[in-house]
Design an enzyme around this catalytic site. Structure first.
Site, mmCIF file in Angstrom:
data_model
loop_
_atom_site.group_PDB
_atom_site.id
_atom_site.type_symbol
_atom_site.label_atom_id
_atom_site.label_comp_id
_atom_site.label_asym_id
_atom_site.label_seq_id
_atom_site.Cartn_x
_atom_site.Cartn_y
_atom_site.Cartn_z
ATOM 1 C CG ASP A 1 38.399 48.191 82.261
ATOM 2 O OD1 ASP A 1 37.938 47.386 81.423
ATOM 3 O OD2 ASP A 1 39.116 49.162 81.955
ATOM 4 C CB ALA A 2 36.512 42.241 83.962
ATOM 5 C CE LYS A 3 39.615 46.903 78.316
ATOM 6 N NZ LYS A 3 40.069 47.294 79.674
ATOM 7 N NE ARG A 4 37.537 38.981 82.785
ATOM 8 C CZ ARG A 4 37.989 38.675 83.998
ATOM 9 N NH1 ARG A 4 37.403 37.758 84.718
ATOM 10 N NH2 ARG A 4 39.051 39.266 84.487
#
Ligand SMILES: O=c1ccn([C@@H]2O[C@H](COP(=O)(O)O)[C@@H](O)[C@H]2O)c(=O)[nH]1
Length: 269
Positions: free
Chosen positions: A94-97
């Site tokens: 869960d990095a929301k890149r």
């Protein structure tokens, strides 16, 4: 991992539970602080106690990045431990890149090649060329933020532009991107009433649904409006499970909470 393999696991375990490994060093039981790597020791204990009840784990990168090099090492050990011991479990970074294309390509390489996660969360707002580098990886999954669980989702995502809510535009547009079959979508459990309409737009896609537990979303409503004929859901709980107890029995307490969620899920399957 393919989505068919993930669906098989869901039926086998009667669970579509994802546990969020959001490890805050200030919240883990104090006795672990004397371990060489307290964050990994915590994750290993949680995984060992809960792996039969879940189909996915989701470390949120913020919690690891906040600890600098030690946090990154703990993340690497955690994903390696999962891939070596539980390759049937789906892993989510869960990095929301998301960035301009060549930079997104480097993010994709980091999460899919070096760390070998099955999936990564990506923000859609830089558009097609910022997401397609992730989609290019076969049997890896890009989980696009659609309608998030937080209050701020109403600031932009539910606002109408040309008569259509922005999150719906994101979903519709993304379906035409190259390798769009590798997309999944984030929809917050706190927005369950929107799931019926979302299912009309993407009847077959997997949805990652955070927001049950600490954020108060209803698992029952998520299942009622969001489940498709192949289930198509991964429901995440982080704090409500991993911080069920601060004592030495923390892993057993986490398993008890996970079991409650799994049993409720089984009743909806
Ligand atoms: O819309 C979103 C997208 C991501 N998250 C993340 O999921 C977990 C939720 O943690 P809880 O402790 O179960 O509330 C966390 O990592 C968030 O960053 C989300 O909540 N909502």
């Amino acid at each position: 991992m393919t989505t068919s393999q993930l669906t098989e696991q869901i039926h086998l375990k009667k669970s579509f539970l994802c546990i969020g490994l959001d490890v805050d060093i200030d919240k883990i039981p104090k006795h672990l602080l004397k371990e060489e790597d307290p964050i990994f020791a915590f994750n290993k204990a949680i995984i060992d106690a809960t792996h039969q009840l879940v189909v996915a784990y989701k470390p949120n990168l913020a919690f690891y990045e906040a600890q600098g090099i030690k946090g990154f090492q703990a993340l690497k050990k955690t994903i390696d431990y999962l891939n070596e011991n539980h390759p049937e479990i789906f892993t989510i970074a869960d990095a929301k890149r998301g960035d301009i294309g060549n930079t997104s390509g480097m993010y994709a390489k980091a999460f899919f090649e070096d760390l070998n996660f099955d999936s990564v969360t990506v923000a859609p707002y830089m558009g097609k060329d910022s997401v397609e580098p992730f989609l290019a990886y076969e049997n890896k999954h890009t989980i696009l933020l659609a309608l998030t669980s937080n209050e701020g989702a109403f600031d932009f995502q539910t606002q109408s532009f040309d008569g259509e809510e922005l999150y719906k535009k994101v979903i519709k547009t993304s379906k035409d991107w190259n390798n769009g079959q590798n997309l999944m979508y984030v929809v917050g459990a706190t927005k369950a009433e929107h799931l019926r309409e979302i299912r009309h737009l993407i009847p077959e896609s997997f949805l990652l649904v955070p927001g049950v537990g600490a954020q108060g979303g209803s698992l029952e409503e998520v299942c009622k409006f969001g489940m498709n004929r192949k289930v198509g859901l991964l429901v995440n709980a982080s704090r409500a499970v991993i911080y069920a107890s601060e004592d030495e029995n923390f892993a057993e307490a986490a398993a008890t909470e996970a079991k409650k969620l799994q049993q409720e899920m089984a009743s909806y399957l």
